[in-house]
Design an enzyme around this catalytic site. Structure first.
Site, PDB file in Angstrom:
ATOM      1  N   LEU A  87     -32.958  49.337  -8.319  1.00 23.41           N
ATOM      2  CA  LEU A  87     -34.175  49.391  -9.403  1.00 23.41           C
ATOM      3  C   LEU A  87     -34.097  50.435 -10.254  1.00 23.41           C
ATOM      4  O   LEU A  87     -33.645  51.472  -9.969  1.00 23.41           O
ATOM      5  CB  LEU A  87     -35.051  49.413  -8.308  1.00 23.41           C
ATOM      6  CG  LEU A  87     -35.642  48.528  -7.142  1.00 23.41           C
ATOM      7  CD1 LEU A  87     -36.693  48.450  -6.756  1.00 23.41           C
ATOM      8  CD2 LEU A  87     -35.707  46.836  -8.172  1.00 23.41           C
ATOM      9  N   GLU A 120     -36.226  52.238 -13.933  1.00 27.71           N
ATOM     10  CA  GLU A 120     -37.609  52.416 -14.681  1.00 27.71           C
ATOM     11  C   GLU A 120     -37.968  51.132 -15.124  1.00 27.71           C
ATOM     12  O   GLU A 120     -39.289  50.862 -15.500  1.00 27.71           O
ATOM     13  CB  GLU A 120     -37.494  53.471 -15.938  1.00 27.71           C
ATOM     14  CG  GLU A 120     -38.532  53.959 -16.255  1.00 27.71           C
ATOM     15  CD  GLU A 120     -40.008  54.378 -15.575  1.00 27.71           C
ATOM     16  OE1 GLU A 120     -40.835  54.063 -15.782  1.00 27.71           O
ATOM     17  OE2 GLU A 120     -39.664  54.944 -14.411  1.00 27.71           O
ATOM     18  N   HIS A 172     -37.754  48.196 -13.818  1.00 27.84           N
ATOM     19  CA  HIS A 172     -38.562  47.513 -12.790  1.00 27.84           C
ATOM     20  C   HIS A 172     -39.925  48.297 -12.515  1.00 27.84           C
ATOM     21  O   HIS A 172     -40.691  47.437 -11.989  1.00 27.84           O
ATOM     22  CB  HIS A 172     -37.627  47.617 -11.336  1.00 27.84           C
ATOM     23  CG  HIS A 172     -36.411  46.803 -11.512  1.00 27.84           C
ATOM     24  ND1 HIS A 172     -35.017  47.321 -11.604  1.00 27.84           N
ATOM     25  CD2 HIS A 172     -36.014  45.622 -11.457  1.00 27.84           C
ATOM     26  CE1 HIS A 172     -34.077  46.500 -11.734  1.00 27.84           C
ATOM     27  NE2 HIS A 172     -34.812  45.056 -11.561  1.00 27.84           N
ATOM     28  N   GLN A 214     -26.367  32.671  -7.998  1.00 22.23           N
ATOM     29  CA  GLN A 214     -26.480  32.901  -9.320  1.00 22.23           C
ATOM     30  C   GLN A 214     -25.033  33.551 -10.119  1.00 22.23           C
ATOM     31  O   GLN A 214     -25.085  33.719 -11.230  1.00 22.23           O
ATOM     32  CB  GLN A 214     -27.611  33.581  -9.801  1.00 22.23           C
ATOM     33  CG  GLN A 214     -27.772  35.089  -9.451  1.00 22.23           C
ATOM     34  CD  GLN A 214     -29.150  35.436  -9.725  1.00 22.23           C
ATOM     35  OE1 GLN A 214     -30.033  34.839  -9.023  1.00 22.23           O
ATOM     36  NE2 GLN A 214     -29.501  36.217 -10.665  1.00 22.23           N
ATOM     37  N   GLY A 265     -38.796  40.408 -16.481  1.00 19.20           N
ATOM     38  CA  GLY A 265     -38.690  41.177 -17.549  1.00 19.20           C
ATOM     39  C   GLY A 265     -38.267  40.152 -18.770  1.00 19.20           C
ATOM     40  O   GLY A 265     -37.562  39.493 -18.400  1.00 19.20           O
ATOM     41  N   LEU A 293     -32.676  49.099 -20.631  1.00 15.88           N
ATOM     42  CA  LEU A 293     -32.439  49.339 -19.286  1.00 15.88           C
ATOM     43  C   LEU A 293     -31.860  48.235 -18.384  1.00 15.88           C
ATOM     44  O   LEU A 293     -32.299  47.137 -18.428  1.00 15.88           O
ATOM     45  CB  LEU A 293     -33.171  49.933 -18.400  1.00 15.88           C
ATOM     46  CG  LEU A 293     -34.091  50.978 -18.857  1.00 15.88           C
ATOM     47  CD1 LEU A 293     -35.159  51.967 -18.038  1.00 15.88           C
ATOM     48  CD2 LEU A 293     -33.034  52.146 -19.418  1.00 15.88           C
ATOM     49  N   SER A 294     -30.795  48.379 -17.381  1.00  9.17           N
ATOM     50  CA  SER A 294     -30.362  47.428 -16.763  1.00  9.17           C
ATOM     51  C   SER A 294     -29.584  47.807 -15.512  1.00  9.17           C
ATOM     52  O   SER A 294     -28.778  48.902 -15.670  1.00  9.17           O
ATOM     53  CB  SER A 294     -29.145  46.300 -17.674  1.00  9.17           C
ATOM     54  OG  SER A 294     -28.180  45.742 -17.022  1.00  9.17           O
ATOM     55  N   ARG A 323     -26.768  47.036 -14.594  1.00 11.06           N
ATOM     56  CA  ARG A 323     -25.492  46.860 -14.802  1.00 11.06           C
ATOM     57  C   ARG A 323     -24.952  47.972 -15.754  1.00 11.06           C
ATOM     58  O   ARG A 323     -23.697  48.415 -15.821  1.00 11.06           O
ATOM     59  CB  ARG A 323     -25.031  45.556 -15.401  1.00 11.06           C
ATOM     60  CG  ARG A 323     -24.933  44.585 -14.471  1.00 11.06           C
ATOM     61  CD  ARG A 323     -24.519  43.183 -14.891  1.00 11.06           C
ATOM     62  NE  ARG A 323     -24.305  42.234 -14.091  1.00 11.06           N
ATOM     63  CZ  ARG A 323     -25.099  41.234 -13.756  1.00 11.06           C
ATOM     64  NH1 ARG A 323     -26.187  41.112 -14.457  1.00 11.06           N
ATOM     65  NH2 ARG A 323     -24.856  40.383 -12.727  1.00 11.06           N
TER      66      ARG A 323
HETATM   67  O1  PAF Z   1     -33.456  38.929 -12.951  1.00 10.48           O
HETATM   68  C1  PAF Z   1     -33.110  39.097 -11.693  1.00 10.48           C
HETATM   69  O2  PAF Z   1     -33.012  40.012 -10.827  1.00 10.48           O
HETATM   70  C2  PAF Z   1     -32.673  37.690 -10.913  1.00 10.48           C
HETATM   71  O3  PAF Z   1     -32.143  36.898 -11.691  1.00 10.48           O
HETATM   72  C3  PAF Z   1     -33.855  37.151  -9.931  1.00 10.48           C
HETATM   73  C4  PAF Z   1     -34.918  36.593 -10.906  1.00 10.48           C
HETATM   74  C5  PAF Z   1     -34.259  38.230  -9.155  1.00 10.48           C
HETATM   75  C6  PAF Z   1     -33.292  35.916  -9.201  1.00 10.48           C
HETATM   76  O4  PAF Z   1     -32.362  36.496  -8.466  1.00 10.48           O
END
Ligand code: PAF
Length: 294
Positions: free
Chosen positions: A37, A39, A41, A67, A154, A191-192, A194
């Site tokens: 997490l 800022e 989030h 995913q 987001g 912000l990410s 990654r």
């Molecule tokens: O955006 C994300 O962090 C993910 O794709 C999510 C929505 C939590 C699903 O795993």
């Protein structure tokens, strides 16, 4: 600081925690996340807190294997549970659901998944086959487990937001899907989780994405080709940034007319690789309404 959130690792603990915290009439607002997490989030949690009022805010922390494609960053995706719990406490989250993969997918990965439809194979979906089926499947499961009234996502993952909203509406899941504006660094970088993969020079180069989107916005009144050209010109300033796509779409990601006479709302989306890190960004813009000076 708010009281420590209840940490639930199993479905049973989740149900107990939600039942304890909630009057049947007060809303439950869910913020699904993969942890790590930041800022951005925190801003989702604040919006969730506002929407929940006297109700409950639940956050999920789950790195969803479904995913991630082969060769993607599932194994190195940052896992930072202690720091995540501290942020959830600061932002008034009531319940944190942090299940294991086995708890989320008992009996292995599900045989039934959610088909994201044609949009699921475009833009991000064209570069990450199966990604949105994985996202929608886990989000549908989280909706089933938490039964939220509202879920906050987001805008940074804009295509995800559009697809989740469509899923909730078309499958009558009864969850209001709310988008929250992207939080940016002072130089514009979205912000990410990654971003922490970026080396210092890559971090500097990565800011070109948001500069390109802003340049497009300035040219957008002159139509889609002008806006696209302006963005590409800025992106070419950084040869170490490899663009996967740059697209201008309607707000629900349909096709945009190239030269609308009257201004229409649109969205510009970009994905690029900086070294081995893949970054995405987008912003709203208004297309058309002006003619190019002669
Ligand atoms: O955006 C994300 O962090 C993910 O794709 C999510 C929505 C939590 C699903 O795993």
């Amino acid at each position: 600081m708010s009281p420590t959130p209840v940490l639930a690792s199993t479905r049973e603990e989740l149900h107990r925690a939600l039942a304890r915290g909630t009057e049947s009439s007060s809303p439950v607002v869910l913020v699904p996340t993969m942890g790590a997490l930041h800022e951005g989030h925190a801003s989702l949690f604040r919006l969730a807190r506002e929407r929940a009022g006297a109700g409950s805010v639940a956050a999920s922390l789950f790195v969803n294997p479904l995913q991630f494609g082969a060769g993607e960053d599932l194994d190195r995706y940052p896992r930072t549970l202690a720091a995540d719990l501290a942020l959830c406490a600061e932002e008034g989250v009531d319940v944190v659901f942090a299940p294991s993969v086995e708890e989320m997918y008992p009996g292995g990965l599900p045989s039934v998944t959610v088909d994201p439809g044609p949009l699921g194979s475009e833009l991000e979906g064209a570069f990450r086959p199966g990604h949105f089926a994985g996202v929608l499947t886990v989000v549908a499961k989280l909706f089933g487990l938490v039964r939220p009234d509202v879920a906050v996502f987001g805008e940074k993952d804009y295509q995800q937001l559009v697809l989740v909203r469509t899923m909730s509406r078309e499958l009558c899941l009864g969850v209001e899907v709310v988008g929250a504006e992207t939080v940016r660094e002072p130089d514009g970088l979205a912000l990410s989780s990654r971003n922490r993969y970026l080396e210092p020079d890559q971090r500097r180069h990565a800011a070109v994405l948001s500069r390109a989107l802003r340049a497009a916005q300035d040219r957008a009144p002159y139509g889609v080709p002008s806006a696209r050209w302006a963005a590409m010109r800025v992106l070419r300033e950084e040869p170490d940034v490899d663009v996967d796509y740059l697209a201008l779409r309607t707000p629900d990601l349909g096709e945009l007319p190239e030269h609308p006479v009257d201004p229409v709302p649109g969205r510009i989306l970009v994905a690029a690789r900086v070294g081995s890190t893949r970054l995405i960004d987008n912003r709203p813009l208004t297309i058309g309404g002006a003619t190019l000076p002669a």
